[in-house]
Motif scaffolding. Structure first.
Motif, PDB file in Angstrom:
ATOM      1  N   ILE A 143      10.364  -7.430  -0.672  1.00  0.00           N
ATOM      2  CA  ILE A 143      10.242  -5.994  -0.413  1.00  0.00           C
ATOM      3  C   ILE A 143      11.210  -5.624   0.709  1.00  0.00           C
ATOM      4  N   LYS A 144      12.084  -4.656   0.457  1.00  0.00           N
ATOM      5  CA  LYS A 144      13.160  -4.319   1.416  1.00  0.00           C
ATOM      6  C   LYS A 144      12.619  -3.944   2.788  1.00  0.00           C
ATOM      7  N   SER A 145      11.643  -3.042   2.813  1.00  0.00           N
ATOM      8  CA  SER A 145      11.180  -2.526   4.105  1.00  0.00           C
ATOM      9  C   SER A 145      10.462  -3.592   4.927  1.00  0.00           C
ATOM     10  N   ILE A 146       9.815  -4.564   4.261  1.00  0.00           N
ATOM     11  CA  ILE A 146       9.131  -5.629   5.002  1.00  0.00           C
ATOM     12  C   ILE A 146      10.123  -6.698   5.430  1.00  0.00           C
ATOM     13  N   ASP A 147      10.885  -7.249   4.489  1.00  0.00           N
ATOM     14  CA  ASP A 147      11.826  -8.328   4.829  1.00  0.00           C
ATOM     15  C   ASP A 147      12.952  -7.843   5.732  1.00  0.00           C
ATOM     16  N   GLY A 148      13.391  -6.602   5.543  1.00  0.00           N
ATOM     17  CA  GLY A 148      14.511  -6.098   6.334  1.00  0.00           C
ATOM     18  C   GLY A 148      14.122  -5.605   7.706  1.00  0.00           C
ATOM     19  N   LEU A 149      12.975  -4.922   7.818  1.00  0.00           N
ATOM     20  CA  LEU A 149      12.616  -4.255   9.070  1.00  0.00           C
ATOM     21  C   LEU A 149      11.380  -4.835   9.745  1.00  0.00           C
ATOM     22  N   LEU A 150      10.561  -5.584   9.000  1.00  0.00           N
ATOM     23  CA  LEU A 150       9.335  -6.165   9.552  1.00  0.00           C
ATOM     24  C   LEU A 150       9.286  -7.651   9.180  1.00  0.00           C
ATOM     25  N   THR A 151      10.378  -8.342   9.409  1.00  0.00           N
ATOM     26  CA  THR A 151      10.524  -9.723   8.958  1.00  0.00           C
ATOM     27  C   THR A 151       9.378 -10.593   9.467  1.00  0.00           C
ATOM     28  N   SER A 152       8.773 -11.342   8.534  1.00  0.00           N
ATOM     29  CA  SER A 152       7.638 -12.207   8.855  1.00  0.00           C
ATOM     30  C   SER A 152       8.025 -13.662   8.678  1.00  0.00           C
ATOM     31  N   LYS A 363      19.123  -8.119  13.820  1.00  0.00           N
ATOM     32  CA  LYS A 363      18.291  -7.484  14.833  1.00  0.00           C
ATOM     33  C   LYS A 363      18.876  -6.135  15.255  1.00  0.00           C
ATOM     34  N   LYS A 364      20.186  -6.091  15.456  1.00  0.00           N
ATOM     35  CA  LYS A 364      20.829  -4.824  15.831  1.00  0.00           C
ATOM     36  C   LYS A 364      20.701  -3.793  14.710  1.00  0.00           C
ATOM     37  N   GLY A 365      20.849  -4.238  13.467  1.00  0.00           N
ATOM     38  CA  GLY A 365      20.705  -3.339  12.343  1.00  0.00           C
ATOM     39  C   GLY A 365      19.302  -2.752  12.250  1.00  0.00           C
ATOM     40  N   THR A 366      18.288  -3.590  12.488  1.00  0.00           N
ATOM     41  CA  THR A 366      16.899  -3.133  12.458  1.00  0.00           C
ATOM     42  C   THR A 366      16.634  -2.109  13.560  1.00  0.00           C
ATOM     43  N   LYS A 403      20.334  10.360   6.106  1.00  0.00           N
ATOM     44  CA  LYS A 403      18.930  10.541   5.726  1.00  0.00           C
ATOM     45  C   LYS A 403      18.650  10.007   4.318  1.00  0.00           C
ATOM     46  N   GLU A 404      19.500  10.340   3.385  1.00  0.00           N
ATOM     47  CA  GLU A 404      19.282   9.931   2.000  1.00  0.00           C
ATOM     48  C   GLU A 404      19.291   8.410   1.866  1.00  0.00           C
ATOM     49  N   TRP A 405      20.218   7.730   2.544  1.00  0.00           N
ATOM     50  CA  TRP A 405      20.316   6.278   2.461  1.00  0.00           C
ATOM     51  C   TRP A 405      19.136   5.596   3.169  1.00  0.00           C
ATOM     52  N   LEU A 406      18.717   6.184   4.300  1.00  0.00           N
ATOM     53  CA  LEU A 406      17.574   5.618   5.024  1.00  0.00           C
ATOM     54  C   LEU A 406      16.315   5.660   4.164  1.00  0.00           C
ATOM     55  N   GLU A 407      16.062   6.796   3.542  1.00  0.00           N
ATOM     56  CA  GLU A 407      14.869   6.932   2.711  1.00  0.00           C
ATOM     57  C   GLU A 407      14.967   6.081   1.446  1.00  0.00           C
ATOM     58  N   ASP A 408      16.168   5.941   0.918  1.00  0.00           N
ATOM     59  CA  ASP A 408      16.354   5.119  -0.273  1.00  0.00           C
ATOM     60  C   ASP A 408      16.073   3.651   0.025  1.00  0.00           C
ATOM     61  N   PHE A 409      16.400   3.205   1.251  1.00  0.00           N
ATOM     62  CA  PHE A 409      16.130   1.816   1.632  1.00  0.00           C
ATOM     63  C   PHE A 409      14.626   1.543   1.667  1.00  0.00           C
ATOM     64  N   LEU A 410      13.844   2.558   2.058  1.00  0.00           N
ATOM     65  CA  LEU A 410      12.395   2.377   2.137  1.00  0.00           C
ATOM     66  C   LEU A 410      11.732   2.402   0.769  1.00  0.00           C
ATOM     67  N   LYS A 411      12.384   3.017  -0.218  1.00  0.00           N
ATOM     68  CA  LYS A 411      11.798   3.127  -1.555  1.00  0.00           C
ATOM     69  C   LYS A 411      12.039   1.849  -2.354  1.00  0.00           C
ATOM     70  N   GLN A 412      11.073   1.523  -3.201  1.00  0.00           N
ATOM     71  CA  GLN A 412      11.244   0.368  -4.077  1.00  0.00           C
ATOM     72  C   GLN A 412      10.282   0.492  -5.251  1.00  0.00           C
ATOM     73  N   GLU A 413      10.782   0.287  -6.445  1.00  0.00           N
ATOM     74  CA  GLU A 413       9.929   0.316  -7.631  1.00  0.00           C
ATOM     75  C   GLU A 413       9.000  -0.891  -7.619  1.00  0.00           C
ATOM     76  N   ILE A 423      19.005  -7.902   0.970  1.00  0.00           N
ATOM     77  CA  ILE A 423      18.377  -6.884   1.818  1.00  0.00           C
ATOM     78  C   ILE A 423      19.180  -6.682   3.101  1.00  0.00           C
ATOM     79  N   GLN A 424      19.602  -7.792   3.715  1.00  0.00           N
ATOM     80  CA  GLN A 424      20.413  -7.689   4.930  1.00  0.00           C
ATOM     81  C   GLN A 424      21.726  -6.953   4.652  1.00  0.00           C
ATOM     82  N   LYS A 425      22.332  -7.247   3.522  1.00  0.00           N
ATOM     83  CA  LYS A 425      23.591  -6.606   3.160  1.00  0.00           C
ATOM     84  C   LYS A 425      23.403  -5.105   2.979  1.00  0.00           C
ATOM     85  N   LYS A 426      22.306  -4.701   2.296  1.00  0.00           N
ATOM     86  CA  LYS A 426      22.029  -3.271   2.100  1.00  0.00           C
ATOM     87  C   LYS A 426      21.806  -2.575   3.440  1.00  0.00           C
TER      88      LYS A 426
END
Length: 433
Positions: A143-152, A363-366, A403-413, A423-426
């Motif tokens: 999941i992009k938003s978890i692995d990219g921004l909330l890495t566990s 980390k800087k990207g996040t 804005k459009e790209w930020l919201e698109d990153f959070l969306k996932q089917e 995910i890191q590349k996106k």
């Protein structure tokens, strides 16, 4: 609930105590007996018009209280109470994979009984602090938003906090399907009966391979709902001790705590905030701290869902859970209204181990993503009514342009899955646009 099969396994002349006690009183929620001197936590079997399993929940000088696993109908004063020598155990083995069971280890899926084998206790102490391994491997969910921004990490304990109907079950299914762990244990505690087959066929796509599902529905007794969580955790520990990395998901901690609230109030415990007795709060770390990573063995990466009433994150169970867990994922009802799924509120969510797991560039990207998204949300009203003049704040200008790209990153089917490198590349592409 009929307990015939578990009684066949446990009830034998060798497993019952030679002496017995007598029920002295029966109430709708618990039983009082005398004539034995059991320990709190011992398992007893009550023989009357029906046979019922129960657990000793409190003890006095000349009597003790029993909380039954089923309901008290069919019992009366004078019924015999036997102590089970074996305690509360369930069968363990690879045969559990692909099966749906109840908290007592009975199959619910009509695929046949389990082979006779070793019985393991479901109550075990949490991992000793000095036996815990350092969490240094990334756990991917796809999941992009978890692995990219909330890495566990493998062995981390995360909470999913949300109100009703926001999308917890959907997110749970995405995590189960997206992770690469060899063993998955799912506990559905206090759910409506119809939600169990829906979760299997809709969220898991009917695929239970390498998965054990432990179910205690809302019509089960409070004791079944309470011990359903402990049974599932014991199964995860069994596979962890074999060296496997295990994904553990529980839905939900709130209904688990509510079950203990019913038990505690019936025993006369004083109610505290929102009616929860002290035992409801002390029970949470006893369960949650059993997840983690053991040195030279496997790991249990846990996701606990917490149902917050009225989307109130100051709820006592939510507040206590946040203090125990290694991070929290907050689902936003507002984001579902805007059609953003999974509706993870990045601003209010956090992973306490993220910075230890990811590289400096990631980390800087996040950090930049969070900053830009927070600026958008903070100034959303001004932007919508046209009160913000472009050029006033360069950072906000950048946020608006992306804005459009930020919201698109959070969306996932629901059926999508992304590799961690992808995910890191996106994430870097968005910030470099």
């Amino acid at each position: 609930m009929p307990l015939n099969s578990i009684k066949q396994k446990l009830t034998s002349p060798l497993s019952l105590s030679p002496t017995f006690g007598i029920l002295s009183s029966v109430s709708p929620t618990n039983l009082t007996a005398k004539g034995l001197n059991p320990n709190v936590g011992d398992i007893v079997e009550i023989h009357g018009n029906q046979t019922t399993l129960g657990i000793v929940s409190s003890s006095q000088e000349s009597s003790f209280h029993i909380t039954p696993f089923s309901f008290v109908d069919g019992h009366k004063s004078g019924d015999k109470v036997y102590l089970l020598k074996s305690g509360l155990t369930i069968p363990m083995g690879d045969f559990l994979l692909g099966r749906v069971i109840n908290p007592l280890g009975e199959p619910l899926d009509q695929k046949g009984d389990f082979p006779h084998g070793s019985l393991f206790p479901i109550i075990n102490p949490p991992i000793s602090a000095l036996d815990r391994g350092v969490i240094d491997e990334i756990f991917t969910t796809g999941i992009k938003s978890i692995d990219g921004l909330l890495t566990s990490g493998k062995g981390q304990k995360m909470g999913i906090f949300a109100g009703s109907g926001v999308g917890k079950s959907t997110l749970m299914g995405m995590i189960v399907r997206g992770s690469n762990t060899p063993i998955k244990v799912i506990a559905l505690i206090g759910e409506r009966g119809r939600e169990v087959p829906e979760f299997i066929y809709n969220n898991l796509r009917g695929d239970l391979s390498n998965t054990v599902l432990v179910v205690a529905t809302s019509d089960d007794s409070p004791l079944m709902r309470k011990y359903g969580a402990f049974s599932a955790m014991a199964i995860a520990e069994y596979f962890q001790n074999q060296g496997h990395d295990v994904l553990f998901i529980m839905d939900s901690v709130t209904r688990f705590a509510m079950a203990q609230r019913e038990i505690g109030l019936a025993l006369g415990e004083p109610p505290t905030s929102k009616g929860y007795p002290p035992s409801s709060l002390t029970l949470l770390p006893q369960l949650m701290e059993r997840a983690g990573k053991i040195r030279d063995k496997g790991s249990i990466t846990a996701f606990f869902t917490v149902l917050v009433e009225g989307d109130d994150l100051s709820d006592p169970i939510a507040d206590q859970s946040r203090s125990i867990l290694d991070g929290h994922i907050v689902l936003s009802r507002e984001m579902t209204d805007f059609g953003i799924y999974p509706p993870i509120n990045i601003i209010h969510s956090a992973s306490r181990l993220s910075n230890q797991l990811i590289q400096d560039e990631h980390k800087k990207g996040t950090q930049k993503f969070r900053k830009l998204y927070a600026l958008l949300k903070e100034n959303e009203v001004l932007i919508r009514i046209g009160a913000y003049q472009q050029g006033t704040d360069p950072d906000l200008d950048e946020a608006i342009s992306k804005k459009e790209w930020l919201e698109d990153f959070l969306k996932q089917e629901e059926g999508e899955r992304f590799d961690f490198d992808e995910i890191q590349k996106k994430l870097q592409e968005i910030l470099l646009k």
